[in-house]
Write an enzyme that holds these catalytic residues in place. Sequence first.
Site, mmCIF file in Angstrom:
data_model
loop_
_atom_site.group_PDB
_atom_site.id
_atom_site.type_symbol
_atom_site.label_atom_id
_atom_site.label_comp_id
_atom_site.label_asym_id
_atom_site.label_seq_id
_atom_site.Cartn_x
_atom_site.Cartn_y
_atom_site.Cartn_z
ATOM 1 C CE LYS A 113 -4.138 -2.093 1.958
ATOM 2 N NZ LYS A 113 -4.888 -2.396 3.187
ATOM 3 C CE LYS A 193 -7.387 -8.231 -5.758
ATOM 4 N NZ LYS A 193 -7.386 -7.455 -4.630
ATOM 5 C CE LYS A 196 -12.344 -1.051 -3.396
ATOM 6 N NZ LYS A 196 -13.108 -1.712 -2.343
HETATM 7 P P1 ADP Z 1 -10.272 -3.842 -3.967
HETATM 8 O O1 ADP Z 1 -9.047 -4.626 -4.378
HETATM 9 O O2 ADP Z 1 -11.122 -3.448 -5.122
HETATM 10 O O3 ADP Z 1 -9.898 -2.664 -3.077
HETATM 11 P P2 ADP Z 1 -11.125 -5.076 -1.548
HETATM 12 O O4 ADP Z 1 -9.688 -5.222 -1.146
HETATM 13 O O5 ADP Z 1 -11.959 -4.076 -0.844
HETATM 14 O O6 ADP Z 1 -11.164 -4.814 -3.108
HETATM 15 O O7 ADP Z 1 -11.787 -6.511 -1.481
HETATM 16 C C1 ADP Z 1 -12.933 -6.891 -0.746
HETATM 17 C C2 ADP Z 1 -13.070 -8.391 -0.825
HETATM 18 O O8 ADP Z 1 -13.220 -8.816 -2.189
HETATM 19 C C3 ADP Z 1 -11.835 -9.139 -0.295
HETATM 20 O O9 ADP Z 1 -12.260 -10.313 0.399
HETATM 21 C C4 ADP Z 1 -11.069 -9.498 -1.530
HETATM 22 O O10 ADP Z 1 -10.286 -10.637 -1.351
HETATM 23 C C5 ADP Z 1 -12.167 -9.703 -2.564
HETATM 24 N N1 ADP Z 1 -11.693 -9.305 -3.893
HETATM 25 C C6 ADP Z 1 -11.429 -8.050 -4.312
HETATM 26 N N2 ADP Z 1 -11.007 -8.020 -5.593
HETATM 27 C C7 ADP Z 1 -10.995 -9.311 -6.007
HETATM 28 C C8 ADP Z 1 -10.656 -9.957 -7.231
HETATM 29 N N3 ADP Z 1 -10.265 -9.277 -8.289
HETATM 30 N N4 ADP Z 1 -10.762 -11.286 -7.289
HETATM 31 C C9 ADP Z 1 -11.172 -12.006 -6.215
HETATM 32 N N5 ADP Z 1 -11.515 -11.454 -5.041
HETATM 33 C C10 ADP Z 1 -11.427 -10.131 -4.903
#
Ligand code: ADP
Length: 327
Positions: A113, A193, A196
């Site tokens: 991060k 991946k 956001k």
């Molecule tokens: P982002 O990466 O968009 O910030 P978050 O970290 O808030 O998403 O993820 C929230 C949940 O969704 C977590 O449990 C995360 O593992 C899952 N998740 C987020 N993006 C993906 C992805 N591309 N594939 C699988 N799971 C995901």
Amino acid sequence: MKKRILSGIQPSGRLHIGNWFGAMRQHVQLQDEGHDCFYFVANYHALTSTQDREKLADSTLHIVMGYLALGIDPARSTLFLQSDVPQVAELAWFLNCVCPMGLLERATSYKDKVAKGLMSNVGLFDYPVLQAADIAAYDANLVPVGADQKQHLEITRDLVGKLNQAYGGAMLVEPAPYIVDAVAVVPGLDGQKMSKSYDNTIEIFATPKATAKRVAQIVTDSTPLEDAKDPATCNVFALLKLFATADEAAEIGDSYRRGGYGYGHAKKRLGELINDAFAPARERYALLESDPGNVRDVLRDGGRKARAVAEATLARVRDAAGILTHR
Ligand code: ADP
Ligand code: TRP
């Protein structure tokens, strides 16, 4: 056997299909299998990376309404905000005091991060400890998360063990992660991946038109329409497989290999499939948006239930640690 399930999502933006396949779909399934589920919006976690009041409040309600619209039933699951359970921040302090610095220094998400440009602050560094408190406060047995959360779960298990050992008892329950490998990582528009933070997402709660527009932006190579294509290396096909039936996916795969089938065709079909899949949830979302009183009631109830469980955990921990309280 009925298990205590717990998971949380950070309110850091709009829900996308990676969140659905990687996390929320499993959350709904576990509820429907009859487990005792606790799901919450991790708004204190979001504070490690935002100071935008409007955005934080807005995304918090977005996740709550998203959960409800996607099938979380407050009569069966406990849905609440992290901030409605102050005992979690209290437990994080107990865990901080048994957490070696080195354990957090080895955590990759902090380093990632900061490398991505997020402000380095102690909250961000301590993020995994607050997450461990989230989990341990509710005696969770199983924590459904995406593959990227594996290390946080290992840290949680470690800290639970350390606290239990420090005070010579089983105050906290050791949780197990539940990671569905088949959909470990949902790719985004650019093949990385979906996240956001990469601006490569397809939102769950967008209009059909906006969804189709987003799908049209998926990156493909420049193989001409008439040529044969390899579905295995195509970003559009990777997403199609998640939404199409096995038969339709096989058929589209054949069309790719045969040639005469363009990426435009595949994108059009993908847009339709996504819009169909989420149409009922989008309708429910619109209803929830028009009834904020109902959403507030759900959160008030959920918060009350969650606080009662967390308070019982904290009573054990305070007592074991020799912390006196007079309330
Ligand atoms: P982002 O990466 O968009 O910030 P978050 O970290 O808030 O998403 O993820 C929230 C949940 O969704 C977590 O449990 C995360 O593992 C899952 N998740 C987020 N993006 C993906 C992805 N591309 N594939 C699988 N799971 C995901
Ligand atoms: N760190 C998780 C994420 O970024 C969100 C989260 C916070 C969480 N506390 C949790 C997930 C407790 C599971 C259990 O997705």
